[in-house]
Design an enzyme around this catalytic site. Structure first.
Site, PDB file in Angstrom:
ATOM      1  CB  SER A   1      -7.055   3.092   4.779  1.00 21.39           C
ATOM      2  OG  SER A   1      -6.684   3.125   3.437  1.00 21.39           O
TER       3      SER A   1
ATOM      4  CB  SER B   1      -3.378   1.695   3.542  1.00 23.22           C
ATOM      5  OG  SER B   1      -3.933   2.796   4.241  1.00 23.22           O
TER       6      SER B   1
ATOM      7  CE  LYS C   1      -2.244   3.734   7.462  1.00 26.16           C
ATOM      8  NZ  LYS C   1      -3.463   3.989   6.684  1.00 26.16           N
TER       9      LYS C   1
END
Lengths: 556, 536
Positions: free
Chosen positions: B191, B167, B83
């Site tokens: 997330s 997210s 990420k």
């Protein structure tokens, strides 16, 4: 890790070196210049015989009137509380492994966390916890069983994280006091209580005006460990406040917590001042905070000035506003820095990156037992055990390492004589060289040799003083070797001295006549001449005796 | 007896499935890859579909990967996505924000370091909501990532307009589309679990402190965890074992001694030990591999917003666990309804603090606009342009809300009560689990040593990951708070610091659904073992 190696960083502009060296690196600069002047002071009698006057010595005690009524107008009283920010002696920063040497070349002692890089995390330096614990224990306060860290938010270019890590809710230390009394020049005794002692990060250094339109930032100081010591509002005069700070400096140096050097900013002082009318509540006045007072003199001046301002305002029917003020020492006035309305909202929040710390009693006891004898106890002991003058005790106690040096040297010698040599001769030299006691190369063995040679009459006191200068210049040879090299010996051939004095008397008939008419002080003139003639190798008391004998003979 | 009845009833009633035993799948069918994905295949898929899905914000070329041989280790050759908020030295770490444009970290996150040591090949950085703030991967400076799944009626077109969840939407889409075998995400309020559910993969948030946060750019530091996304629980487990290590650089990372204490406690349960003795593969042959486990169904998770498909999959999941031998009981977590406002108060307060450092002075993007009057403005004005230009709309909204809840007048109204409710939520969880919370120190350990018979309390909780299937990226919420409701099922685990995992639980109209399992603080291994049986 040095910041230079960090690729992700930019916008940090290095300072040109020159101004930093001139202003910040004081220690080495001073020593070098003192060396250059060596030839001047070697034969300078004033310097050799210099006795530090109270208040003149760099680290000496300050003198002030014992009149505690202060400059307050009649009917007014003052309430004062102090906040001291003290840099710890820890080698590394509070939350990073970068060196805490903030005066190194700009932006070289920086870790990820100090620069606030994304994803970096603080890591508590345990040495700082120990030093803070020493400080609160030295102040007779308590280390708290649970302590934690909070974030204090404000935007400023010297604050790389956007917040300062400090201890708002659970400081490491509470309680304790510093006692002011007759030993400090007061006619009364009072305990000034400590409210709390907390650990926090120092800020970076902002440098204005080097490049027009830019503010330069040196992150070396960012994250260096500070303790903030907050007193209760127990102080009532400027003298008490400055004495409190001085005693705090002595204590913290003594227990190895901080250098407490005001000029270098390793101790910084903020003062809260309010006034009230006699008979009213002590805390009924509105306080103003005076920030960045950087010497004991400035602290006294700022408080007296601010007290006068507040009394004047109230007397004229105006109101004292709660605000932050600065002090202009030249103009002798305080000025507005920030009003209460403009005070930032710090939005304190418990730092989620740093878990709370539990401190066991066992650990606290370990720290306590490692503390050296505290200055108050040492002071009392030196006076009782060695019969020293209070003034000499104060002088020695304010210099780290000096008391220990004295006690080792006094072992088997006349303690008063040793202390007098330390406080007059050695401190005179230190003062001239603007050195601290801890910096001098002089050893206990050297001083003992010197004193023993003097006591056994193998050298004169003038020679002993010259020997001391050699030692303090860094000569590592023994007293005996140096005496031999100088070819020093005592001139004590009575016949030879008699001839020498007779010759001097013959050469100065006018002075002899004066003496015989009753100007007894002329005696010193002849002694001086004779000492000059013998190059200091004769004992002054011998010369004095012979001069007197011969003069008395001529009077008959 | 229906699940609904169970939820409504006030007593704990053992749940028994009325359906015939579900035929258990064999291991080969469990794994979506018949042969493991290589890094070359991964790059091929990225090159082929990234322009559509926007899952990666940067990725390596095959030549670059070929230059270095992966290290020998349990993950040798596994293509892994990272990420964009996890620090690496070889690619930029922008958190999908303009404010960190072009910023490359000078250091590596502990998790990345450990992955490389285990032999993983990092193929690129995945898309995300700016600084992790969002549930749809909509707010990214790179544009939204897209869900590789489409409703049945749009299959065959080129329209991918569903959100992968957020997210860590890029990580979710990348794993689902075969662009990498495993992806690291971060989980502050769900997330990795929400994208896991919406992209039909496994999303795992470990216990707070299991994986070092060093190098993870913080959003809400007390809630943030590094999360793992993969197609199977087995892949998650292997990855977890490689990166679950103590780290002195993160003071909130579990110490060696705490890990040992938890392990001793976890292994002291006779009814669980049986499960540890067999490997997940073997246990498939056993008729009721989870016999002796007790699973709790939290009543409070049956919220108004829960859609029919989500409820159906919840029921099916409970039935499946019952068939595997679990005892299913209803439990109550009375403070759970407060978790959403509590979460948004604490997370935003911490975010406003954590994001204060982005001022454009030392790194990142600095506004070229000069303040009107350099000499007559205070420092914060000088930062205003940089921060206004650099932060996206959602990040600005959250910073402002966080600043508000910490302000002098409102702190005692919002922030401090939230901290208290957070404690109550933690206590709720402690009260339903059989295993004591290792953080409550010695007494808990003593208690666990005395366990001779099975105590009251459950071993894990089962509830939906999300109230519904993936939402359209373009869908307009009635108001901002409505968008935050997506997180209602996932935030409690972050508030309590406990592990939670979302596993695929069927599809509705072609769109995947996820079911969540959660366990006591530190009980990650048991949770993963139960999850490996639940996955379908």
């Amino acid at each position: 890790m040095k910041l230079r190696a960090i690729q992700g960083i930019r916008h940090i502009r290095a300072l040109p070196l020159a101004p930093m060296v001139a202003t910040a690196v004081t220690g080495t600069g001073r020593i070098a210049s003192a060396r250059e002047r060596k030839s001047q002071y070697l034969y300078s009698a004033e310097i050799i015989g210099y006795k530090p006057k109270a208040g003149l010595h760099l680290r000496g005690r300050c003198s002030y009137s014992t009149n505690t009524s202060n400059t307050n107008s009649a009917g007014w009283k003052t309430t004062i509380g102090l906040e001291l920010h003290v840099q710890l002696t820890a080698a590394q920063k509070l939350f990073s492994t970068a060196s805490a040497k903030w005066d190194d070349s700009p932006n070289t002692n920086i870790n990820m966390a100090d620069a606030g890089l994304p994803g970096s995390l603080p890591r508590l330096n345990p040495q700082c916890i120990e030093l803070a614990a020493r400080a609160i224990l030295g102040l007779n306060g308590q280390v708290q069983p649970m302590t934690s860290f909070d974030r204090k938010h404000y935007f400023y270019s010297d604050q790389p994280l956007g917040y300062q890590i400090t201890q708002q809710l659970h400081p490491i230390g509470r309680g304790g006091f510093i006692e002011l009394g007759p030993a400090d020049g007061f006619q009364y005794t009072k305990k000034v209580r400590i409210h709390q002692l907390q650990l926090e990060q120092d800020t970076a250094k902002s440098i204005h005006g080097v490049y027009p339109g830019y503010v330069l930032t040196d992150l070396n100081r960012a994250g260096v460990a500070l303790i903030e010591i907050v007193s209760e509002p127990d102080l009532e005069t400027a003298e008490e406040a400055s004495c409190f700070v001085r005693k705090m400096q002595t204590l913290l140096r003594h227990i190895g917590v901080s250098n407490c050097n005001m000029e270098e900013g390793s101790i910084r002082c903020d003062v809260n001042v309010s006034v009230y009318q006699k008979g009213k509540d002590r805390l009924s006045g509105t306080r103003c905070e005076l920030k960045n007072l950087n010497s004991l003199k400035v602290i006294r001046g700022a408080i007296d000035t601010e007290v006068a301002r507040q009394i004047d305002l109230i007397s004229r029917g105006q109101v004292v506003e709660q605000e932050t003020r600065g002090f202009d020492a030249r103009g002798n006035k305080t000025f507005l820095v920030r009003s209460k309305e403009a005070a930032p909202d710090y939005r304190y929040i418990a730092d989620p990156d740093i878990p709370a710390i539990r401190i066991s009693n066992g650990w606290i006891n370990k720290v306590r037992s490692a503390l050296p004898e505290l200055p108050e106890a040492t002071r009392a002991r030196l006076q009782v055990q060695y019969g020293l003058l209070q003034e000499d005790v104060e002088t020695m106690i304010n210099e780290p390492g000096c008391v220990q040096f004295f006690e080792q040297s006094a072992n088997g010698r006349d303690p008063k004589r040793v202390s007098s040599w330390i406080t007059s001769e050695i401190f005179g030299q230190l003062s001239y060289r603007t050195q601290n006691f801890a910096d001098t190369p002089l050893t206990v063995v050297q001083l003992c040799d010197l004193l023993d040679s003097l006591a056994s009459d193998s050298i004169t006191s003038a020679q002993a003083k010259q020997l001391l200068i050699n030692f303090m210049d860094g000569d590592r040879r023994s007293a005996q070797e140096l005496i031999q090299e100088h070819g020093w010996k005592i001139m004590d051939d009575q016949a030879q001295l008699n001839d020498l004095v007779s010759k001097i008397l013959d050469e100065h008939p006018k002075e002899v006549a004066g003496y015989l008419k009753g100007q007894k002080r002329r005696l010193n003139f002849f002694v001086g001449k004779a000492m000059e003639e013998t190059k200091g190798q004769a004992r002054p008391q011998d010369i004095s005796r012979i001069v007197k004998q011969l003069l008395d003979a001529r009077s008959k | 007896m229906s699940l609904l009845f169970l939820l409504r009833s006030s007593q704990r009633i053992p749940f028994k499935s009325a359906l015939p035993q579900i035929k258990l799948l064999r291991r080969q069918q469990l794994s979506s890859h018949s042969t493991p994905l290589t890094s070359c295949q991964a790059i091929d898929s990225i090159e082929q579909s990234n322009s559509t899905l926007n899952a990666f914000v940067s990725y390596r070329t095959k030549d670059d990967i070929a230059k270095s041989e992966p290290q020998n280790g349990p993950l040798k050759g596994w293509p892994v996505g990272i990420k964009a908020n996890i620090a690496m030295t070889t690619a930029s770490t922008t958190c999908a924000s303009k404010v960190l444009e072009g910023y490359t970290s000078p250091f590596k996150a502990t998790a990345v370091e450990a992955l490389e040591k285990a032999g993983a090949v990092i193929v690129g950085k995945t898309n995300m909501d700016e600084f992790g703030m969002g549930s749809k991967n909509l707010y990214s400076k790179y544009g939204p990532a897209r869900n590789p799944f489409r409703p049945d009626d749009t299959v065959g077109t080129e329209i991918y307009d569903y959100s992968p969840g957020g997210s860590s939407g890029g990580s979710g889409a990348a794993v689902a589309a075969g662009m990498c075998r495993v992806a690291l995400g971060s989980d502050t309020g769900g997330s990795v679990r929400l994208p896991g559910a919406w992209c039909g993969i496994v999303g795992y948030k470990p216990t707070y402190g299991r994986i070092s946060r060093y190098g993870l750019v913080p959003y809400g530091s007390s809630l943030d965890t590094v999360g793992i996304m993969a197609r199977t629980v087995e892949d998650v487990l292997s990855t977890f074992k490689a990166i679950c290590i103590p780290d002195h650089r993160d003071m909130t990372c579990m110490s060696e001694s705490l890990r040992k204490r938890i392990n001793d406690m976890a292994k002291s349960r006779p009814w669980v030990n049986k499960l540890y003795e067999v490997s997940p593969g073997e246990s498939l042959e056993i008729k009721q591999p989870l016999k002796g486990m007790r699973i709790g169904i939290p009543r409070e998770c049956w919220v108004e917003e829960l859609s029919e498909p989500a409820l159906e999959s919840w029921k099916a999941g409970a039935r499946r666990l019952a068939d595997l031998g679990c005892e299913i009981v209803a439990v109550s977590l009375p403070h759970l309804p407060y978790s959403l406002p509590t979460y948004y108060t604490i997370a935003l307060a911490e975010a406003s603090s954590n994001l204060a450092r982005y001022d454009g002075i030392r790194y990142g993007r600095r506004s070229s606009e000069k303040p009107d009057d350099l000499h007559n403005c205070n420092a914060s004005n000088k930062y205003a342009n940089t921060r206004s230009e650099g932060f996206g709309v959602e990040v600005q909204r959250r910073i402002l809300l966080g600043t508000y809840v910490l302000s002098a007048q409102t702190c005692e109204q919002y922030y401090i009560p939230s901290q208290k409710i957070r404690r109550l939520i933690q206590q709720d969880f402690d009260s339903v689990f059989a295993l004591p919370n290792a953080l409550h120190a010695e007494s808990a350990l003593a208690k666990s040593r005395l366990l001779t018979s099975r105590p009251a309390g459950v071993d894990a909780l089962l509830f939906p990951t999300s109230t519904n299937t993936a939402r359209l990226l373009e869908s307009k919420e009635k108001n901002q708070a409505a968008g935050y409701v997506n997180d209602v099922m996932t935030v409690p685990a972050n508030l309590a610091g406990i592990p939670a995992i979302s596993v695929p639980a069927g599809k509705k109209n072609g769109m995947p659904l996820g079911l969540q399992l959660s366990a006591q603080y530190g009980d990650d291994e048991l949770l993963l073992r139960i999850a490996s049986h639940l996955q379908q």
